[in-house]
Design a protein around this motif. Structure first.
Motif: not given
Ligand code: BDR
Ligand code: CA
Length: 323
Positions: A164-190
């Motif tokens: 998906e665009f947002n993650i693909w555009q900056d995958p390294e930053a996305a990885r940092m955010a996903f591994r950070s411990g933030l309480p992420i709720e992922m709402v995928g584009w589909e």
């Protein structure tokens, strides 16, 4: 009692509608908007956010400009999708409001520290968020929810087959955010596709509301509507960021969710930016150890699999009915 929200966005046409929803939610107080490079340049995204705030009479909310490119990659815009101005080539007049002084990453850190328990909603690439958690990891436990419009739980991408665009555009930053411990709720584009997209009759209904936000929504998403048709043949107004915002405003709009270990692919050319979801908890299965040693062994993300389509549309209509 209002709930504080902080919104990070690469403001283009569907982001703008998500902003309207947050601004119109009676129990939400938007503390700040931070802009990231993505759909359009950070300057254009800032301008589009200011235009949207002005439309809603919310010019008092500060808008901060942030990262002007992904961490390691060249920026690639989505102007083919959202129009050259990101707003369906509407070229709205210059807004009165001005960008707030300071960098978005500093504003994110300060706003989170000043509002413990805040809800963070991300509608663009995660560059600002990756930088903020790297610089100030102490903000992580202060965020009560981090609703991310990004990724594809069903593994059907919109910019590549896998991503998906947002993650693909900056995958390294996305990885940092996903591994950070933030309480992420992922709402995928589909989640914005199929019956969640607005049909022609539903677009007519929006037009009939006859408010400025309703007309704005349809007008600025004109090229997105065409792009979806060209890409998939669907004659449907698909609005990923507003769907994510709806679940941020009312978590029960997400009708089916589960927690999993989720990581981001950064190495592969073929699957760059893929959100890899360990649905069967392979990471926790000792028998897998000879084959696979995952970095993430614990569930770090709540994945939304399905939304309550009727309620999402109802919430959209209510937000657009107010002039
Ligand atoms: C996402 O990418 C952008 O085009 C939209 O604004 C949304 O945030 C969907 O993949
Ligand atoms: Ca966006």
């Amino acid at each position: 009692m209002t709930r504080p929200f902080l919104i990070d966005t690469d403001t283009a046409s569907d982001d703008a509608v998500a902003l309207i929803m947050a601004l119109r939610a009676p129990d939400v107080e938007v503390k700040a908007i931070t802009i990231v490079s993505g759909n359009v340049t950070v300057e254009q995204g800032t301008r589009n956010a200011l235009v949207t705030l002005e439309l809603c009479g919310a010019g008092h909310i500060p808008v901060y400009a942030g990262a002007d490119r992904p961490l390691l990659r060249e920026p690639e815009r989505a102007e083919w999708f959202h129009g050259a101005d990101g707003m369906g080539n509407q070229y709205y007049p210059e807004p009165q409001g001005k960008v707030a002084p300071g960098h978005a990453v500093d504003a994110l850190i300060e706003t989170i520290k000043a509002n413990p328990g805040i809800t963070l909603v991300t509608l663009g690439p995660l560059t600002n968020i990756g930088l903020a958690v790297a610089r100030a990891p102490e903000i992580v436990p202060l965020v009560s929810r981090c609703v991310v419009m990004g990724g594809t739980a069903w593994a059907v991408g919109n910019v590549t087959p896998a991503a998906e665009f947002n993650i693909w555009q900056d995958p390294e930053a996305a990885r940092m955010a996903f591994r950070s411990g933030l309480p992420i709720e992922m709402v995928g584009w589909e989640l914005c596709r199929f019956d969640a997209g607005l049909t022609l009759a539903e677009m007519d209904h929006v037009r009939s509301l006859n408010t400025r936000p309703a007309h704005f929504t349809l007008d600025c998403n004109r090229s997105a509507l065409e792009a979806v048709f060209v890409q998939s043949g669907a004659l449907s107004l698909e609005l990923p960021d507003p769907v994510a915002m709806a679940t941020a405003i009312d978590p029960s709009i997400c009708a089916r969710k589960s927690r999993h270990a989720v990581d981001i692919e950064t190495q592969s050319e073929l699957t760059r930016g893929m959100t890899v979801i360990d649905q069967l908890d392979n990471a926790g299965d000792e028998r897998n150890r000879p084959h696979w040693r995952p970095v993430l062994e614990r569930a770090n993300v709540t994945v939304c699999w399905e939304i309550d389509v009727l309620r999402w549309k109802q919430m959209l209509y209510e937000a657009l009915a107010v002039d």
